[in-house]
Design a protein around this motif. Sequence first.
Motif, PDB file in Angstrom:
ATOM      1  N   GLY A 253       0.768  -1.236   0.000  1.00 10.00           N
ATOM      2  CA  GLY A 253       0.000   0.000   0.000  1.00 10.00           C
ATOM      3  C   GLY A 253       0.797   1.284   0.000  1.00 10.00           C
ATOM      4  N   GLU A 254       2.136   1.188  -0.025  1.00  8.73           N
ATOM      5  CA  GLU A 254       2.969   2.397  -0.081  1.00  8.73           C
ATOM      6  C   GLU A 254       3.499   2.547  -1.507  1.00  8.73           C
ATOM      7  N   PRO A 255       3.201   3.666  -2.179  1.00 12.30           N
ATOM      8  CA  PRO A 255       3.478   3.799  -3.612  1.00 12.30           C
ATOM      9  C   PRO A 255       4.965   3.770  -3.962  1.00 12.30           C
ATOM     10  N   ILE A 256       5.222   3.426  -5.218  1.00 17.79           N
ATOM     11  CA  ILE A 256       6.560   3.488  -5.820  1.00 17.79           C
ATOM     12  C   ILE A 256       6.452   4.350  -7.070  1.00 17.79           C
ATOM     13  N   ILE A 257       7.333   5.356  -7.176  1.00 17.18           N
ATOM     14  CA  ILE A 257       7.393   6.174  -8.390  1.00 17.18           C
ATOM     15  C   ILE A 257       8.543   5.655  -9.247  1.00 17.18           C
ATOM     16  N   GLN A 258       8.257   5.174 -10.440  1.00 24.39           N
ATOM     17  CA  GLN A 258       9.303   4.708 -11.342  1.00 24.39           C
ATOM     18  C   GLN A 258      10.120   5.898 -11.857  1.00 24.39           C
ATOM     19  N   LEU A 259      11.456   5.710 -11.933  1.00 26.48           N
ATOM     20  CA  LEU A 259      12.340   6.808 -12.323  1.00 26.48           C
ATOM     21  C   LEU A 259      13.266   6.389 -13.463  1.00 26.48           C
ATOM     22  N   SER A 260      14.442   7.006 -13.570  1.00 23.80           N
ATOM     23  CA  SER A 260      15.265   6.879 -14.780  1.00 23.80           C
ATOM     24  C   SER A 260      15.597   5.440 -15.152  1.00 23.80           C
ATOM     25  N   ASP A 261      15.923   4.609 -14.168  1.00 17.63           N
ATOM     26  CA  ASP A 261      16.250   3.215 -14.433  1.00 17.63           C
ATOM     27  C   ASP A 261      15.022   2.315 -14.255  1.00 17.63           C
ATOM     28  N   ALA A 262      13.839   2.870 -14.500  1.00 11.70           N
ATOM     29  CA  ALA A 262      12.586   2.145 -14.286  1.00 11.70           C
ATOM     30  C   ALA A 262      12.562   0.820 -15.042  1.00 11.70           C
ATOM     31  N   ASN A 263      11.903  -0.160 -14.415  1.00 18.45           N
ATOM     32  CA  ASN A 263      11.617  -1.400 -15.130  1.00 18.45           C
ATOM     33  C   ASN A 263      10.851  -1.076 -16.413  1.00 18.45           C
ATOM     34  N   THR A 264      10.973  -1.935 -17.395  1.00 21.13           N
ATOM     35  CA  THR A 264      10.255  -1.702 -18.647  1.00 21.13           C
ATOM     36  C   THR A 264       8.844  -2.272 -18.613  1.00 21.13           C
ATOM     37  N   ALA A 265       8.552  -3.126 -17.636  1.00 23.03           N
ATOM     38  CA  ALA A 265       7.206  -3.684 -17.497  1.00 23.03           C
ATOM     39  C   ALA A 265       6.952  -4.006 -16.039  1.00 23.03           C
ATOM     40  N   GLY A 266       5.685  -4.001 -15.643  1.00 22.14           N
ATOM     41  CA  GLY A 266       5.322  -4.313 -14.267  1.00 22.14           C
ATOM     42  C   GLY A 266       3.848  -4.646 -14.174  1.00 22.14           C
ATOM     43  N   GLY A 267       3.429  -5.111 -12.998  1.00 23.83           N
ATOM     44  CA  GLY A 267       2.059  -5.548 -12.863  1.00 23.83           C
ATOM     45  C   GLY A 267       1.296  -5.007 -11.674  1.00 23.83           C
ATOM     46  N   TYR A 268       1.950  -4.139 -10.855  1.00 23.56           N
ATOM     47  CA  TYR A 268       1.211  -3.537  -9.748  1.00 23.56           C
ATOM     48  C   TYR A 268       0.193  -2.530 -10.297  1.00 23.56           C
ATOM     49  N   PRO A 269      -0.934  -2.337  -9.599  1.00 27.74           N
ATOM     50  CA  PRO A 269      -1.876  -1.298 -10.040  1.00 27.74           C
ATOM     51  C   PRO A 269      -1.208   0.072 -10.079  1.00 27.74           C
ATOM     52  N   LYS A 270      -1.512   0.834 -11.100  1.00 28.37           N
ATOM     53  CA  LYS A 270      -0.961   2.188 -11.225  1.00 28.37           C
ATOM     54  C   LYS A 270      -2.064   3.188 -10.890  1.00 28.37           C
ATOM     55  N   ILE A 271      -1.791   4.047  -9.922  1.00 27.14           N
ATOM     56  CA  ILE A 271      -2.793   5.000  -9.459  1.00 27.14           C
ATOM     57  C   ILE A 271      -2.663   6.347 -10.146  1.00 27.14           C
ATOM     58  N   ALA A 272      -1.453   6.701 -10.585  1.00 29.97           N
ATOM     59  CA  ALA A 272      -1.231   8.021 -11.195  1.00 29.97           C
ATOM     60  C   ALA A 272       0.072   8.012 -11.962  1.00 29.97           C
ATOM     61  N   GLY A 273       0.305   9.097 -12.694  1.00 33.05           N
ATOM     62  CA  GLY A 273       1.567   9.306 -13.391  1.00 33.05           C
ATOM     63  C   GLY A 273       2.035  10.728 -13.176  1.00 33.05           C
ATOM     64  N   VAL A 274       3.225  10.903 -12.600  1.00 35.53           N
ATOM     65  CA  VAL A 274       3.799  12.235 -12.422  1.00 35.53           C
ATOM     66  C   VAL A 274       4.115  12.809 -13.798  1.00 35.53           C
ATOM     67  N   ILE A 275       3.750  14.064 -14.035  1.00 33.28           N
ATOM     68  CA  ILE A 275       3.991  14.658 -15.352  1.00 33.28           C
ATOM     69  C   ILE A 275       5.496  14.771 -15.594  1.00 33.28           C
TER      70      ILE A 275
END
Length: 322
Positions: A253-275
């Motif tokens: 329940g604690e969010p993760i923000i994907q950054l420069s070395d982000a995985n190319t795929a994932g399966g957790y629910p996505k709640i938002a996208g930082v602009i």
Amino acid sequence: MIEVLTTGPQNTVQDLGRSLYRNIGVAISGAMDGLALRVGNRLLGNPDGLAALEVQTFPLRVRFGADTAIALTGADGQAQLDDQPLLPWWAVTVKAGQTLSISYPRSGARVYLCVAGGIDVPELMGSRSTSLRGGFGGFEGRVLQAGDVLATGATAALPLPAGGLGVRPPVQAMAEVFASDPDGTVLLRAIPAGEYGLFERDQQRFWRQPWKISAQSNRTGYRLSGEPIVPHTTMEMRSYGLVPGVVQVPPGGEPIIQLSDANTAGGYPKIAGVIDADLWRLGQAAIGSRIRFVEAGPQEAIAAEQAIEAYLEDVQRLRAMF
């Protein structure tokens, strides 16, 4: 030529990243604060995407093997050239044999050392960025070590005025566009994403509460600490493509923000996208600092991008005066 005398454990060569190979599992990589990199290169008359040193662990000490020009942008690393202090967001000429020292920042998280002609390492898949997880790119696919010698590009340094040339940091020059709370909490604009509706009971708390950047954070993603948010129903998801800025919610329940070395795929629910326009602020948010999400839409994202481009054009015009 730049010789590394002292370095922390996570300093690398980065440019603006490789964006065309995510379909085969290659992360973008690149500078965490791409705006700082672009400003540093423009102060030197370089193209925006030339490679520089991303310094995120301190101290760093380097010695220059030839006369050149450098720019320091990003965090204020209390830099000194020999024994003379250097301002952040500033470009100066340096002489062969001079030593640059960068210490723990007064503010911000990452310092960018740009050099005339850029850091000359082999280009791989259209970029000179280091991919630490893949072990390729940058300088031998790894972090910098004492004793490393980095070549620089052949482009001659453009003349700088006596005393150097600097600009206002973007957080000051664009304060009306990139706001922070009075207590220093960084405000990040985000657009609701695909599984936003699953968090109907906790949506307002997601936006309202401050989140702390936890120690389990790195260039792959920032893990946030706070009161957990949970979906109102459990669902099994297929993996989907990820890009920097996607905010995922793992089972805890604690969010993760994907950054420069982000995985190319994932399966957790996505709640938002930082602009995209706000990602540079995350690159300068240190472990332990606080952020708060602000719900936004496409128009706010476009306006922020336009403000950044106007700021960069001002830097370009300033450099053209000399």
